[in-house]
Design a protein around this motif. Structure first.
Motif, PDB file in Angstrom:
ATOM      1  N   SER A 131       0.955  -1.232   0.032  1.00 59.35           N
ATOM      2  CA  SER A 131      -0.040   0.124   0.069  1.00 59.35           C
ATOM      3  C   SER A 131       0.739   1.183   0.155  1.00 59.35           C
ATOM      4  O   SER A 131       2.035   1.027   0.282  1.00 59.35           O
ATOM      5  CB  SER A 131      -0.896  -0.095   1.192  1.00 59.35           C
ATOM      6  OG  SER A 131      -1.914  -0.981   1.182  1.00 59.35           O
ATOM      7  N   VAL A 132       0.285   2.314  -0.515  1.00 60.88           N
ATOM      8  CA  VAL A 132       1.197   3.648  -0.830  1.00 60.88           C
ATOM      9  C   VAL A 132       0.784   4.504   0.444  1.00 60.88           C
ATOM     10  O   VAL A 132      -0.507   4.746   0.702  1.00 60.88           O
ATOM     11  CB  VAL A 132       0.873   4.136  -1.942  1.00 60.88           C
ATOM     12  CG1 VAL A 132       1.643   5.535  -2.242  1.00 60.88           C
ATOM     13  CG2 VAL A 132       1.204   3.170  -3.185  1.00 60.88           C
ATOM     14  N   ARG A 133       1.778   5.373   1.052  1.00 56.38           N
ATOM     15  CA  ARG A 133       1.322   6.282   1.878  1.00 56.38           C
ATOM     16  C   ARG A 133       2.331   7.696   1.451  1.00 56.38           C
ATOM     17  O   ARG A 133       3.612   7.345   0.705  1.00 56.38           O
ATOM     18  CB  ARG A 133       1.968   6.095   3.242  1.00 56.38           C
ATOM     19  CG  ARG A 133       1.148   5.151   3.862  1.00 56.38           C
ATOM     20  CD  ARG A 133       1.504   4.899   5.569  1.00 56.38           C
ATOM     21  NE  ARG A 133       1.287   6.152   6.244  1.00 56.38           N
ATOM     22  CZ  ARG A 133       0.200   6.691   6.701  1.00 56.38           C
ATOM     23  NH1 ARG A 133      -0.960   5.848   6.722  1.00 56.38           N
ATOM     24  NH2 ARG A 133       0.124   7.556   7.590  1.00 56.38           N
ATOM     25  N   PHE A 134       1.530   8.632   1.074  1.00 53.82           N
ATOM     26  CA  PHE A 134       2.516   9.822   0.615  1.00 53.82           C
ATOM     27  C   PHE A 134       3.003  10.970   1.638  1.00 53.82           C
ATOM     28  O   PHE A 134       2.137  10.741   2.642  1.00 53.82           O
ATOM     29  CB  PHE A 134       1.424  10.459  -0.328  1.00 53.82           C
ATOM     30  CG  PHE A 134       1.027   9.959  -1.529  1.00 53.82           C
ATOM     31  CD1 PHE A 134       1.942   9.664  -2.412  1.00 53.82           C
ATOM     32  CD2 PHE A 134      -0.017   9.628  -1.846  1.00 53.82           C
ATOM     33  CE1 PHE A 134       1.705   8.847  -3.634  1.00 53.82           C
ATOM     34  CE2 PHE A 134      -0.411   8.986  -3.081  1.00 53.82           C
ATOM     35  CZ  PHE A 134       0.491   8.458  -3.868  1.00 53.82           C
ATOM     36  N   VAL A 135       3.880  11.395   1.361  1.00 48.89           N
ATOM     37  CA  VAL A 135       4.314  12.616   2.048  1.00 48.89           C
ATOM     38  C   VAL A 135       4.448  13.781   1.206  1.00 48.89           C
ATOM     39  O   VAL A 135       4.748  13.536   0.102  1.00 48.89           O
ATOM     40  CB  VAL A 135       5.640  12.356   3.031  1.00 48.89           C
ATOM     41  CG1 VAL A 135       5.239  11.462   3.952  1.00 48.89           C
ATOM     42  CG2 VAL A 135       6.789  11.989   2.081  1.00 48.89           C
ATOM     43  N   ASP A 136       4.316  14.902   1.863  1.00 44.12           N
ATOM     44  CA  ASP A 136       4.444  16.295   1.030  1.00 44.12           C
ATOM     45  C   ASP A 136       5.834  16.690   0.824  1.00 44.12           C
ATOM     46  O   ASP A 136       6.745  15.813   1.230  1.00 44.12           O
ATOM     47  CB  ASP A 136       3.745  17.599   1.449  1.00 44.12           C
ATOM     48  CG  ASP A 136       3.157  18.412   0.445  1.00 44.12           C
ATOM     49  OD1 ASP A 136       3.527  18.289  -0.717  1.00 44.12           O
ATOM     50  OD2 ASP A 136       2.429  19.066   0.940  1.00 44.12           O
ATOM     51  N   VAL A 137       6.152  17.469  -0.115  1.00 42.70           N
ATOM     52  CA  VAL A 137       7.585  17.832  -0.729  1.00 42.70           C
ATOM     53  C   VAL A 137       7.921  19.167  -0.487  1.00 42.70           C
ATOM     54  O   VAL A 137       7.016  19.826   0.097  1.00 42.70           O
ATOM     55  CB  VAL A 137       7.454  17.682  -2.288  1.00 42.70           C
ATOM     56  CG1 VAL A 137       7.308  16.278  -2.777  1.00 42.70           C
ATOM     57  CG2 VAL A 137       6.434  18.576  -2.976  1.00 42.70           C
ATOM     58  N   LEU A 138       9.082  19.619  -0.536  1.00 41.65           N
ATOM     59  CA  LEU A 138       9.616  20.694  -0.074  1.00 41.65           C
ATOM     60  C   LEU A 138       9.258  21.917  -0.933  1.00 41.65           C
ATOM     61  O   LEU A 138       9.204  21.712  -2.414  1.00 41.65           O
ATOM     62  CB  LEU A 138      11.211  20.656   0.224  1.00 41.65           C
ATOM     63  CG  LEU A 138      11.689  19.726   1.095  1.00 41.65           C
ATOM     64  CD1 LEU A 138      13.210  19.434   0.896  1.00 41.65           C
ATOM     65  CD2 LEU A 138      11.597  20.450   2.580  1.00 41.65           C
ATOM     66  N   PRO A 139       9.025  22.913  -0.634  1.00 38.66           N
ATOM     67  CA  PRO A 139       8.434  24.102  -1.592  1.00 38.66           C
ATOM     68  C   PRO A 139       9.512  24.516  -2.789  1.00 38.66           C
ATOM     69  O   PRO A 139       9.206  25.061  -3.880  1.00 38.66           O
ATOM     70  CB  PRO A 139       8.072  25.088  -0.937  1.00 38.66           C
ATOM     71  CG  PRO A 139       8.544  24.970   0.432  1.00 38.66           C
ATOM     72  CD  PRO A 139       8.813  23.457   0.771  1.00 38.66           C
TER      73      PRO A 139
ATOM     74  N   ALA B 168      11.522  16.010   6.811  1.00 41.02           N
ATOM     75  CA  ALA B 168      10.562  16.375   8.052  1.00 41.02           C
ATOM     76  C   ALA B 168       9.274  15.775   8.200  1.00 41.02           C
ATOM     77  O   ALA B 168       8.789  15.567   9.433  1.00 41.02           O
ATOM     78  CB  ALA B 168      10.511  18.105   8.374  1.00 41.02           C
ATOM     79  N   GLN B 169       8.736  15.203   7.311  1.00 45.26           N
ATOM     80  CA  GLN B 169       7.354  14.677   7.316  1.00 45.26           C
ATOM     81  C   GLN B 169       7.352  13.249   7.277  1.00 45.26           C
ATOM     82  O   GLN B 169       6.253  12.648   7.530  1.00 45.26           O
ATOM     83  CB  GLN B 169       6.549  15.210   6.124  1.00 45.26           C
ATOM     84  CG  GLN B 169       6.380  16.747   6.165  1.00 45.26           C
ATOM     85  CD  GLN B 169       5.221  17.070   5.166  1.00 45.26           C
ATOM     86  OE1 GLN B 169       4.239  16.659   4.992  1.00 45.26           O
ATOM     87  NE2 GLN B 169       5.362  18.294   4.562  1.00 45.26           N
TER      88      GLN B 169
END
Length: 383
Positions: A99-107, A115-116
């Motif tokens: 299963s996939v879990r996402f984290v956001d990216v650096l702007p 950090a996430q």
């Protein structure tokens, strides 16, 4: 003068004699599957990447899938990656059973935000897949520290990052395994589909070899169910020819990027995606963020300038992943970027005149007039 987004004809015209000779050599020997040509490319690509071994496979997606399976993925496992990547990163995960879990990216870089990571880890999490997006390595040191602290493996999605460097280490050498794509438009592109897995673990590479050959260690004896995922011999021969020019091509891409960045420093509305500190990118793509993105693309197209979008809709908002239940706003940095990014023309054979045409068009759109480059000013002063 039109400026294509990518000019593969220029590259192959320069290599035509060598490519045709390779084709004739394989035709004369009827060497179409496996054999010395594939083995030689695997050795040469491993040496280029400074890793112990490489296994050639049928595509970049195969490379990801086989690497995940070699890491021991089983149903119920979760793996963390980013939403602003090509779907191959994640479809290979789910097809391998995870299963996939996402984290956001650096702007600034649009790469995984280390950090996430910790907050995204659950008891089912087994691995992390940082993506070296656009040919710039993710910030690997903190990612590796988090992974080690939580007992997670790391597989690098290095599909567009052949030869990219992070703090003295080449892409594909920092995780347990890495996957590369040789899709024709990549920095090292085949004349069709191809990919490779790299690793320092001989056992995992042996398992990948088995997977690509229908799960057989010897012909007609199958230890596991595998796939038809072999690297085509002709593509291996073509890739060997191109590999010898890759460093030169990467340097040319960096030179194009340098010219872009120099002029864009005076155009505040156009913000190039940043490089990770301590990296040497290979600029598979040159991506900028702009207001009124669709209007900018239309204007550039009206001036004969090709563009791309990488990528227009983050994966968590794609219909294919609706079952994950993520809503708009879940990963705001990736979502905002998707509406602002545009990929400018980028290929090693780009001329200064072509680069100036792109930059002049951007200046015309945002300033209402072309902004002369320093090279154009120098030429005018010399008259």
């Amino acid at each position: 003068m039109s400026v294509p987004f990518l000019d593969l004809r220029a590259q192959h015209a320069a290599l035509e004699v060598d490519l045709v000779a390779a084709f004739r050599r394989l035709i004369s020997t009827a060497s179409f599957v496996g054999g010395p040509e594939v083995e030689a490319f695997e050795r040469e690509f491993a040496a280029f990447c400074h890793v112990d071994g490489a296994v050639g496979v049928g595509s970049g997606t195969d490379a990801l899938r086989f690497a995940y399976l070699a890491m021991g993925i089983k149903p119920g496992d979760e793996v963390i990656t980013v939403p602003n990547t090509f779907i191959a990163t994640t479809e290979a995960l789910t097809q391998a059973g995870a299963s996939v879990r996402f984290v956001d990216v650096l702007p600034d870089t649009l790469l995984m935000d280390p950090a996430q990571l910790t907050a995204a880890i659950t008891p089912r999490t087994v691995g992390v897949v940082p993506v070296h997006l656009y040919g710039t390595p993710a910030d690997m040191d903190p990612i590796l520290r988090v992974a080690e602290r939580h007992g997670l493996w790391v597989v690098e999605d290095a599909a567009p990052a052949h030869g990219a460097v992070y703090k003295g280490r080449l892409a594909g050498t920092m995780g347990a395994m890495a996957a590369f794509s040789f899709y024709p438009g990549k920095n090292l592109g085949a004349c069709g589909e191809a990919g490779a897995v790299t690793s320092g673990d001989a056992g995992r590479l042996a398992f990948v070899r088995k997977l690509r050959e229908h799960g057989q260690a010897q012909k007609y004896y199958h230890d596991v169910e595998g796939y038809n995922g072999r690297l085509d011999t002709l593509q291996a021969a073509f890739l060997r020819i191109k590999l010898g020019r890759l460093e030169q091509w990467n340097a040319a891409r960096r030179a194009v990027a340098g010219q872009y960045r120099e002029r864009l420093a005076d155009l505040s509305d156009v913000q190039p995606v940043a490089e990770t500190a301590g990296t040497v990118p290979v600029y598979h793509l040159f991506v900028v963020r702009v207001p009124h993105r669709d209007r900018v693309r239309e204007f550039l197209e009206s001036r004969g300038i090709g563009t791309g979008l990488h990528y227009p809709l983050p994966l968590h908002l794609q219909a294919a992943y609706r079952h994950l239940g993520a809503r708009a706003g879940a990963f705001p940095v990736a979502e905002r970027a998707a509406g602002e990014i545009v990929s400018l023309p980028m290929f090693p054979e780009m001329t200064s005149d072509q680069i100036e045409q792109v930059l002049d068009a951007l200046a015309e759109f945002f300033l209402g007039r072309p902004q002369p480059s320093s090279a154009a000013i120098d030429r005018a002063l010399a008259l």
